[in-house]
Motif scaffolding. Structure first.
Motif, PDB file in Angstrom:
ATOM      1  N   MET A   1      47.565  33.369  38.294  1.00 39.50           N
ATOM      2  CA  MET A   1      47.510  34.812  38.413  1.00 39.50           C
ATOM      3  C   MET A   1      48.877  35.296  38.887  1.00 39.50           C
ATOM      4  O   MET A   1      49.535  34.616  39.667  1.00 39.50           O
ATOM      5  N   ASP A   2      49.290  36.461  38.420  1.00 44.54           N
ATOM      6  CA  ASP A   2      50.567  37.000  38.892  1.00 44.54           C
ATOM      7  C   ASP A   2      50.339  37.989  40.043  1.00 44.54           C
ATOM      8  O   ASP A   2      49.209  38.391  40.326  1.00 44.54           O
ATOM      9  N   LYS A   3      51.435  38.343  40.723  1.00 43.60           N
ATOM     10  CA  LYS A   3      51.357  39.222  41.899  1.00 43.60           C
ATOM     11  C   LYS A   3      50.736  40.566  41.578  1.00 43.60           C
ATOM     12  O   LYS A   3      49.934  41.081  42.347  1.00 43.60           O
ATOM     13  N   GLU A   4      51.106  41.138  40.432  1.00 39.69           N
ATOM     14  CA  GLU A   4      50.621  42.461  40.072  1.00 39.69           C
ATOM     15  C   GLU A   4      49.105  42.463  39.879  1.00 39.69           C
ATOM     16  O   GLU A   4      48.412  43.357  40.342  1.00 39.69           O
ATOM     17  N   ARG A   5      48.576  41.442  39.203  1.00 38.37           N
ATOM     18  CA  ARG A   5      47.131  41.392  38.983  1.00 38.37           C
ATOM     19  C   ARG A   5      46.392  41.138  40.297  1.00 38.37           C
ATOM     20  O   ARG A   5      45.343  41.732  40.538  1.00 38.37           O
ATOM     21  N   ALA A   6      46.939  40.305  41.145  1.00 36.95           N
ATOM     22  CA  ALA A   6      46.310  40.061  42.448  1.00 36.95           C
ATOM     23  C   ALA A   6      46.242  41.361  43.245  1.00 36.95           C
ATOM     24  O   ALA A   6      45.219  41.663  43.877  1.00 36.95           O
ATOM     25  N   GLN A   7      47.287  42.176  43.191  1.00 35.86           N
ATOM     26  CA  GLN A   7      47.285  43.460  43.894  1.00 35.86           C
ATOM     27  C   GLN A   7      46.253  44.404  43.289  1.00 35.86           C
ATOM     28  O   GLN A   7      45.539  45.088  44.012  1.00 35.86           O
ATOM     29  N   GLU A   8      46.148  44.435  41.960  1.00 34.90           N
ATOM     30  CA  GLU A   8      45.150  45.276  41.298  1.00 34.90           C
ATOM     31  C   GLU A   8      43.733  44.873  41.729  1.00 34.90           C
ATOM     32  O   GLU A   8      42.890  45.734  41.969  1.00 34.90           O
ATOM     33  N   ILE A   9      43.483  43.591  41.821  1.00 33.99           N
ATOM     34  CA  ILE A   9      42.165  43.110  42.224  1.00 33.99           C
ATOM     35  C   ILE A   9      41.875  43.523  43.658  1.00 33.99           C
ATOM     36  O   ILE A   9      40.769  43.975  43.977  1.00 33.99           O
ATOM     37  N   MET A  10      42.853  43.407  44.529  1.00 32.25           N
ATOM     38  CA  MET A  10      42.658  43.811  45.922  1.00 32.25           C
ATOM     39  C   MET A  10      42.356  45.301  46.031  1.00 32.25           C
ATOM     40  O   MET A  10      41.561  45.718  46.874  1.00 32.25           O
ATOM     41  N   ASN A  11      42.973  46.121  45.188  1.00 33.43           N
ATOM     42  CA  ASN A  11      42.811  47.572  45.246  1.00 33.43           C
ATOM     43  C   ASN A  11      41.605  48.089  44.465  1.00 33.43           C
ATOM     44  O   ASN A  11      41.281  49.266  44.552  1.00 33.43           O
ATOM     45  N   ALA A  12      40.970  47.231  43.700  1.00 32.93           N
ATOM     46  CA  ALA A  12      39.859  47.655  42.845  1.00 32.93           C
ATOM     47  C   ALA A  12      38.657  48.080  43.673  1.00 32.93           C
ATOM     48  O   ALA A  12      38.361  47.507  44.719  1.00 32.93           O
ATOM     49  N   VAL A  13      37.977  49.113  43.185  1.00 33.60           N
ATOM     50  CA  VAL A  13      36.761  49.593  43.838  1.00 33.60           C
ATOM     51  C   VAL A  13      35.629  48.582  43.638  1.00 33.60           C
ATOM     52  O   VAL A  13      34.882  48.277  44.567  1.00 33.60           O
ATOM     53  N   GLU A  14      35.514  48.066  42.425  1.00 38.50           N
ATOM     54  CA  GLU A  14      34.472  47.099  42.132  1.00 38.50           C
ATOM     55  C   GLU A  14      34.926  45.682  42.513  1.00 38.50           C
ATOM     56  O   GLU A  14      36.116  45.417  42.607  1.00 38.50           O
ATOM     57  N   MET A  15      33.961  44.816  42.725  1.00 42.16           N
ATOM     58  CA  MET A  15      34.256  43.430  43.058  1.00 42.16           C
ATOM     59  C   MET A  15      34.634  42.681  41.793  1.00 42.16           C
ATOM     60  O   MET A  15      33.867  42.649  40.827  1.00 42.16           O
ATOM     61  N   ILE A  16      35.819  42.124  41.758  1.00 46.28           N
ATOM     62  CA  ILE A  16      36.283  41.328  40.629  1.00 46.28           C
ATOM     63  C   ILE A  16      36.240  39.869  41.075  1.00 46.28           C
ATOM     64  O   ILE A  16      36.795  39.516  42.118  1.00 46.28           O
ATOM     65  N   GLN A  17      35.577  39.043  40.299  1.00 48.07           N
ATOM     66  CA  GLN A  17      35.380  37.655  40.690  1.00 48.07           C
ATOM     67  C   GLN A  17      36.651  36.838  40.495  1.00 48.07           C
ATOM     68  O   GLN A  17      37.233  36.816  39.415  1.00 48.07           O
ATOM     69  N   VAL A  18      37.049  36.184  41.580  1.00 51.31           N
ATOM     70  CA  VAL A  18      38.240  35.343  41.594  1.00 51.31           C
ATOM     71  C   VAL A  18      37.847  33.982  42.138  1.00 51.31           C
ATOM     72  O   VAL A  18      37.026  33.882  43.051  1.00 51.31           O
ATOM     73  N   ARG A  19      38.446  32.956  41.579  1.00 48.57           N
ATOM     74  CA  ARG A  19      38.169  31.596  42.046  1.00 48.57           C
ATOM     75  C   ARG A  19      39.480  30.891  42.405  1.00 48.57           C
ATOM     76  O   ARG A  19      40.519  31.162  41.819  1.00 48.57           O
TER      77      ARG A  19
END
Length: 63
Positions: A1-19
């Motif tokens: 995963m890149d930094k930008e996508r990790a930041q988007e996931i952290m800021n997302a309203v909905e829960m995005i599944q990460v492993r």
């Protein structure tokens, strides 16, 4: 995963599944200077660890 996508996931309203290594995790924070993140398993919130964000993988859901 890149930094930008990790930041988007952290800021997302909905829960995005990460492993991380196949384990469902929550990204608590990002460390910009060295591309690491503080994470914890969803079932062990007290078990925080710092990992390289390249080891994080977004679970892709089929539509």
């Amino acid at each position: 995963m890149d930094k930008e996508r990790a930041q988007e996931i952290m800021n997302a309203v909905e829960m995005i599944q990460v492993r991380y290594r196949g384990i469902p995790v929550y990204i608590k924070s990002l460390h910009e200077k060295n591309t690491t993140a503080t994470i914890f398993p969803l079932d062990e919130m007290e078990n925080e660890q710092i990992v390289d964000i390249q080891g994080l993988h977004e679970l892709q859901l089929d539509n």
